[in-house]
Design a protein around this motif. Sequence first.
Motif, PDB file in Angstrom:
ATOM      1  N   SER A  41       3.396  55.919  22.775  1.00 53.24           N
ATOM      2  CA  SER A  41       3.314  54.492  23.043  1.00 53.24           C
ATOM      3  C   SER A  41       2.101  53.931  22.322  1.00 53.24           C
ATOM      4  N   THR A  43      -0.204  50.130  21.116  1.00 50.92           N
ATOM      5  CA  THR A  43      -0.445  48.694  21.042  1.00 50.92           C
ATOM      6  C   THR A  43      -1.006  48.422  19.658  1.00 50.92           C
ATOM      7  N   THR A  56       3.492  45.632  21.413  1.00 47.82           N
ATOM      8  CA  THR A  56       3.436  46.694  22.413  1.00 47.82           C
ATOM      9  C   THR A  56       4.722  47.485  22.282  1.00 47.82           C
ATOM     10  N   SER A  58       6.963  51.540  21.487  1.00 46.85           N
ATOM     11  CA  SER A  58       7.115  52.987  21.454  1.00 46.85           C
ATOM     12  C   SER A  58       7.511  53.381  20.039  1.00 46.85           C
ATOM     13  N   GLY A  68       9.665  47.558  20.436  1.00 47.60           N
ATOM     14  CA  GLY A  68       8.713  46.976  21.369  1.00 47.60           C
ATOM     15  C   GLY A  68       8.877  45.478  21.490  1.00 47.60           C
ATOM     16  N   GLU A 100       6.203  41.391  29.176  1.00 44.14           N
ATOM     17  CA  GLU A 100       4.992  42.119  28.793  1.00 44.14           C
ATOM     18  C   GLU A 100       5.342  43.398  28.042  1.00 44.14           C
ATOM     19  N   HIS A 101       6.389  44.090  28.498  1.00 51.51           N
ATOM     20  CA  HIS A 101       6.861  45.306  27.844  1.00 51.51           C
ATOM     21  C   HIS A 101       8.351  45.162  27.563  1.00 51.51           C
ATOM     22  N   ARG A 211       0.394  52.914  27.424  1.00 49.92           N
ATOM     23  CA  ARG A 211       1.312  52.907  28.567  1.00 49.92           C
ATOM     24  C   ARG A 211       2.166  54.162  28.441  1.00 49.92           C
TER      25      ARG A 211
END
Length: 226
Positions: A41, A43, A56, A58, A68, A100-101, A211
Amino acid sequence: MAAFLIPGSGSGPSGPRALTSDEASRLAITRFRNYEARGRSVTITVPGAAGGLTVTASLDYRGKLGYGVVHGTGRDASSDGLIEWTATAVYVHPMANAPEHAPASPPRTGWYSRPLRSSGSALDSSLTIALSLGSDRPDNAQLLSQNGAAWWGRDQVNGHPVDIMTGPSSPDRAGTAGNVRYWIGSDGTMYRTRVGVASETQPVVIDFDTRKYVPVTPVPGVTPAR
């Protein structure tokens, strides 16, 4: 790897100096560690004169695939939405209120595709760099040392003690400039990477393990590299 030299914020002794054999070995395996892990993961902080972007995501280092959500920072939300990308193409799903994700199961419709640009786009350069941080084999530690890789200091990233190292110069990678700076743990795990991109004055920053990793599901039209 392409690289960019950026003054670090590490504590303790500071370099640059030549790598020890242990440091060279850890730098040589750091991209392989990402491949071994299958995915990480991340950012990704993308610079921009009119405001930046935060991705954000993967990263599937076996399938060479990222997925993401994008949010603008210091700019409007016109670029917000879901994103999936390969080494050659970008797929975007615009969203007025991006989460957010990204959802573990991406929508099956509403995607728009375009070629991934090799230069002139800080976002596309960032996506390319992020995928390039995994390799199915270690680099040659001896060649890294011979070609200018260096140790710059020590730091901590999310509680992990790390050494800060730069790779050898590789000016031929499109869209980047200078040397990559890596924050690497005692076992060769990569926790942060900073890279300058030719289209911006500020670097791209890629932070790992921000995350829990969620396996990447291809969206329609995407075929992972297996």
